[in-house]
Design a protein around this motif. Structure first.
Motif, PDB file in Angstrom:
ATOM      1  N   LEU A 156       0.655  -1.274  -0.241  1.00 31.02           N
ATOM      2  CA  LEU A 156      -0.216  -0.151   0.028  1.00 31.02           C
ATOM      3  C   LEU A 156       0.863   1.516  -0.058  1.00 31.02           C
ATOM      4  CD1 LEU A 156      -2.611  -1.051   2.477  1.00 31.02           C
ATOM      5  CD2 LEU A 156      -2.935  -1.136  -0.042  1.00 31.02           C
ATOM      6  N   THR A 157       2.086   0.767   0.739  1.00 36.71           N
ATOM      7  CA  THR A 157       2.978   2.155   1.032  1.00 36.71           C
ATOM      8  C   THR A 157       3.911   2.149  -0.556  1.00 36.71           C
ATOM      9  OG1 THR A 157       4.166   1.393   1.783  1.00 36.71           O
ATOM     10  CG2 THR A 157       2.914   2.780   3.261  1.00 36.71           C
ATOM     11  N   GLY A 158       4.030   1.468  -1.572  1.00 39.21           N
ATOM     12  CA  GLY A 158       4.842   1.530  -2.529  1.00 39.21           C
ATOM     13  C   GLY A 158       6.234   0.959  -1.771  1.00 39.21           C
ATOM     14  N   SER A 159       6.847   0.807  -1.096  1.00 40.72           N
ATOM     15  CA  SER A 159       7.699   0.554  -0.337  1.00 40.72           C
ATOM     16  C   SER A 159       8.772  -0.956  -0.531  1.00 40.72           C
ATOM     17  CB  SER A 159       7.945   0.767   1.262  1.00 40.72           C
ATOM     18  OG  SER A 159       7.340  -0.180   1.696  1.00 40.72           O
ATOM     19  N   ASP A 161       8.459  -1.721  -4.488  1.00 38.93           N
ATOM     20  CA  ASP A 161       9.244  -1.881  -5.761  1.00 38.93           C
ATOM     21  C   ASP A 161      10.189  -1.435  -5.774  1.00 38.93           C
ATOM     22  OD1 ASP A 161       9.221  -1.369  -7.813  1.00 38.93           O
ATOM     23  OD2 ASP A 161       7.096   0.451  -8.394  1.00 38.93           O
ATOM     24  N   GLU A 162      11.218  -2.111  -6.205  1.00 39.94           N
ATOM     25  CA  GLU A 162      12.639  -1.514  -6.112  1.00 39.94           C
ATOM     26  C   GLU A 162      12.746  -1.040  -7.301  1.00 39.94           C
ATOM     27  OE1 GLU A 162      14.568  -5.967  -6.288  1.00 39.94           O
ATOM     28  OE2 GLU A 162      13.986  -7.048  -4.233  1.00 39.94           O
ATOM     29  N   SER A 163      12.380  -1.118  -8.740  1.00 36.20           N
ATOM     30  CA  SER A 163      12.633  -0.905  -9.700  1.00 36.20           C
ATOM     31  C   SER A 163      11.990   1.273  -9.315  1.00 36.20           C
ATOM     32  CB  SER A 163      11.642  -1.068 -10.878  1.00 36.20           C
ATOM     33  OG  SER A 163      10.092  -0.763 -10.575  1.00 36.20           O
ATOM     34  N   THR A 164      12.093   1.269  -8.564  1.00 37.36           N
ATOM     35  CA  THR A 164      11.184   2.874  -7.905  1.00 37.36           C
ATOM     36  C   THR A 164      12.016   2.979  -6.434  1.00 37.36           C
ATOM     37  OG1 THR A 164       8.898   2.546  -7.991  1.00 37.36           O
ATOM     38  CG2 THR A 164      10.307   3.603  -9.731  1.00 37.36           C
ATOM     39  N   PRO A 165      13.290   2.531  -6.155  1.00 39.45           N
ATOM     40  CA  PRO A 165      12.896   2.707  -4.640  1.00 39.45           C
ATOM     41  C   PRO A 165      12.542   3.874  -4.192  1.00 39.45           C
ATOM     42  CG  PRO A 165      15.615   2.309  -5.687  1.00 39.45           C
ATOM     43  CD  PRO A 165      14.400   2.564  -6.816  1.00 39.45           C
ATOM     44  N   GLU A 166      12.277   4.265  -2.717  1.00 42.25           N
ATOM     45  CA  GLU A 166      11.878   5.665  -2.100  1.00 42.25           C
ATOM     46  C   GLU A 166      13.346   5.937  -1.650  1.00 42.25           C
ATOM     47  OE1 GLU A 166       9.667   7.391   1.331  1.00 42.25           O
ATOM     48  OE2 GLU A 166       9.888   5.425   1.288  1.00 42.25           O
ATOM     49  N   PHE A 167      14.017   5.086  -1.347  1.00 40.14           N
ATOM     50  CA  PHE A 167      15.903   6.326  -0.947  1.00 40.14           C
ATOM     51  C   PHE A 167      16.882   5.651  -1.466  1.00 40.14           C
ATOM     52  CE2 PHE A 167      12.578   6.657   3.111  1.00 40.14           C
ATOM     53  CZ  PHE A 167      12.688   7.287   2.857  1.00 40.14           C
ATOM     54  N   PRO A 168      17.065   5.529  -2.963  1.00 38.40           N
ATOM     55  CA  PRO A 168      18.091   5.260  -3.906  1.00 38.40           C
ATOM     56  C   PRO A 168      19.446   5.266  -3.442  1.00 38.40           C
ATOM     57  CG  PRO A 168      17.176   6.850  -5.070  1.00 38.40           C
ATOM     58  CD  PRO A 168      16.069   7.276  -4.025  1.00 38.40           C
ATOM     59  N   THR A 169      19.400   5.592  -2.727  1.00 40.73           N
ATOM     60  CA  THR A 169      21.089   6.441  -2.096  1.00 40.73           C
ATOM     61  C   THR A 169      21.204   4.911  -0.594  1.00 40.73           C
ATOM     62  OG1 THR A 169      20.626   8.653  -0.620  1.00 40.73           O
ATOM     63  CG2 THR A 169      21.209   8.753  -2.760  1.00 40.73           C
ATOM     64  N   ALA A 170      20.286   4.806  -0.584  1.00 41.45           N
ATOM     65  CA  ALA A 170      20.196   3.965   1.044  1.00 41.45           C
ATOM     66  C   ALA A 170      21.338   2.740   0.973  1.00 41.45           C
ATOM     67  CB  ALA A 170      19.658   3.426   1.945  1.00 41.45           C
ATOM     68  N   MET A 172      20.571  -0.518   3.023  1.00 44.93           N
ATOM     69  CA  MET A 172      18.995  -1.149   3.651  1.00 44.93           C
ATOM     70  C   MET A 172      18.187  -0.120   3.876  1.00 44.93           C
ATOM     71  SD  MET A 172      19.588  -4.510   5.177  1.00 44.93           S
ATOM     72  CE  MET A 172      20.527  -3.289   6.880  1.00 44.93           C
ATOM     73  N   VAL A 173      17.250  -0.501   3.804  1.00 46.47           N
ATOM     74  CA  VAL A 173      15.949  -0.106   4.347  1.00 46.47           C
ATOM     75  C   VAL A 173      15.150  -1.027   5.832  1.00 46.47           C
ATOM     76  CG1 VAL A 173      14.023   2.073   3.790  1.00 46.47           C
ATOM     77  CG2 VAL A 173      15.997   1.548   2.820  1.00 46.47           C
ATOM     78  N   VAL A 174      14.824  -0.810   6.096  1.00 51.90           N
ATOM     79  CA  VAL A 174      13.996  -1.761   7.000  1.00 51.90           C
ATOM     80  C   VAL A 174      12.959  -1.084   8.241  1.00 51.90           C
ATOM     81  CG1 VAL A 174      16.009  -3.348   7.126  1.00 51.90           C
ATOM     82  CG2 VAL A 174      15.673  -1.946   9.121  1.00 51.90           C
ATOM     83  N   ASN A 175      11.796  -2.357   8.141  1.00 49.85           N
ATOM     84  CA  ASN A 175      10.590  -1.947   9.563  1.00 49.85           C
ATOM     85  C   ASN A 175      11.584  -2.128  10.174  1.00 49.85           C
ATOM     86  OD1 ASN A 175       8.489  -2.044  10.849  1.00 49.85           O
ATOM     87  ND2 ASN A 175       7.388  -4.008   9.934  1.00 49.85           N
TER      88      ASN A 175
END
Length: 237
Positions: A156-159, A161-170, A172-175
């Motif tokens: 639902l939050t679009g997090s 989608d590896e083709s358009t990452p929310e934080f491309p410079t990161a 790793m992003v974890v919950n």
């Protein structure tokens, strides 16, 4: 004992167990407390003040920037941010309070509910028995599990989608977890839902940033949300 005296008396315990204070507060006071925390400033240290363009007050680009998190009257905790983290930190500081994402509508079918029930073992009839729900449930139909709604948050939050990452410079992003979850209105089968995300807070941590997001799951055609969440995300560089 006055409240101030009580807090002074308990300050060492609260420093070690900050969540206990939140548990003691009434719901109304908790809202004020969260607002206070969200408005807490992060003060730069050592004369290196990051401006919105990623430069210090001396006009020189730094490979890392030292910032201090000052909260709840405790001593500052200094974190070194590398160039990528510092740039994102500066960007996100300017977006606090903004709506950062509105998702696409997602249809909640009985098949989806049944599949979730099969995975989790939660076959309660209000979710999986349409005939009984029509006859006995106050909602007159089956409803989605609350935990199904939570499980759908990445989509639902679009997090995811590896083709358009929310934080491309990161790296790793974890919950990291959820601070608060409420289900104000049931999500009935055959409903369409979507998530709206607002950035509430960003703080530096070791190796990256921690974000607090306020997420509201809307139900198409219904005024009240199906779910309201405070989500904690950690970004590592």
């Amino acid at each position: 004992m006055k409240v101030v005296d009580f807090l002074k008396h308990k300050r060492e315990i609260l420093a070690q167990h900050p969540f206990e204070l939140k548990d003691w507060l009434s719901p109304a006071i908790r809202d004020y407390w969260r607002e206070f925390q969200q408005k807490a400033h992060l003060h730069p240290l050592l004369g290196r003040v990051l401006d919105p363009h990623g430069e210090t007050q001396h006009g020189q680009q730094q490979e890392s920037v030292a910032v201090a998190q000052v909260a709840n009257g405790q001593p500052a905790m200094v974190q070194e941010l590398d160039e990528a983290a510092a740039a994102l930190y500066a960007e996100l500081q300017g977006r606090i309070g903004e709506e950062t994402h509105v998702g696409e509508w997602l249809h909640v079918s009985q098949q989806m509910i049944d599949q979730f029930a099969a995975v989790t073992g939660d076959h309660q009839w209000i979710h999986t028995n349409p005939e009984r729900a029509a006859a006995e449930s106050p909602f007159k139909t089956t409803i989605a599990h609350g935990f199904l709604t939570l499980a759908l948050l990445p989509q639902l939050t679009g997090s995811v989608d590896e083709s358009t990452p929310e934080f491309p410079t990161a790296r790793m992003v974890v919950n990291f977890g959820l601070d608060q979850v409420r289900f104000p209105y049931p999500i009935k089968v055959e409903s369409n839902i979507r998530a709206r995300t607002k950035l509430a807070r960003v703080i530096p941590i070791k190796g990256g940033l921690e974000l607090l997001k306020e997420i509201k799951v809307e139900i198409e055609g219904i005024r009240r949300p199906g779910c309201v969440i405070e989500s904690v995300t950690r970004i590592y560089f």
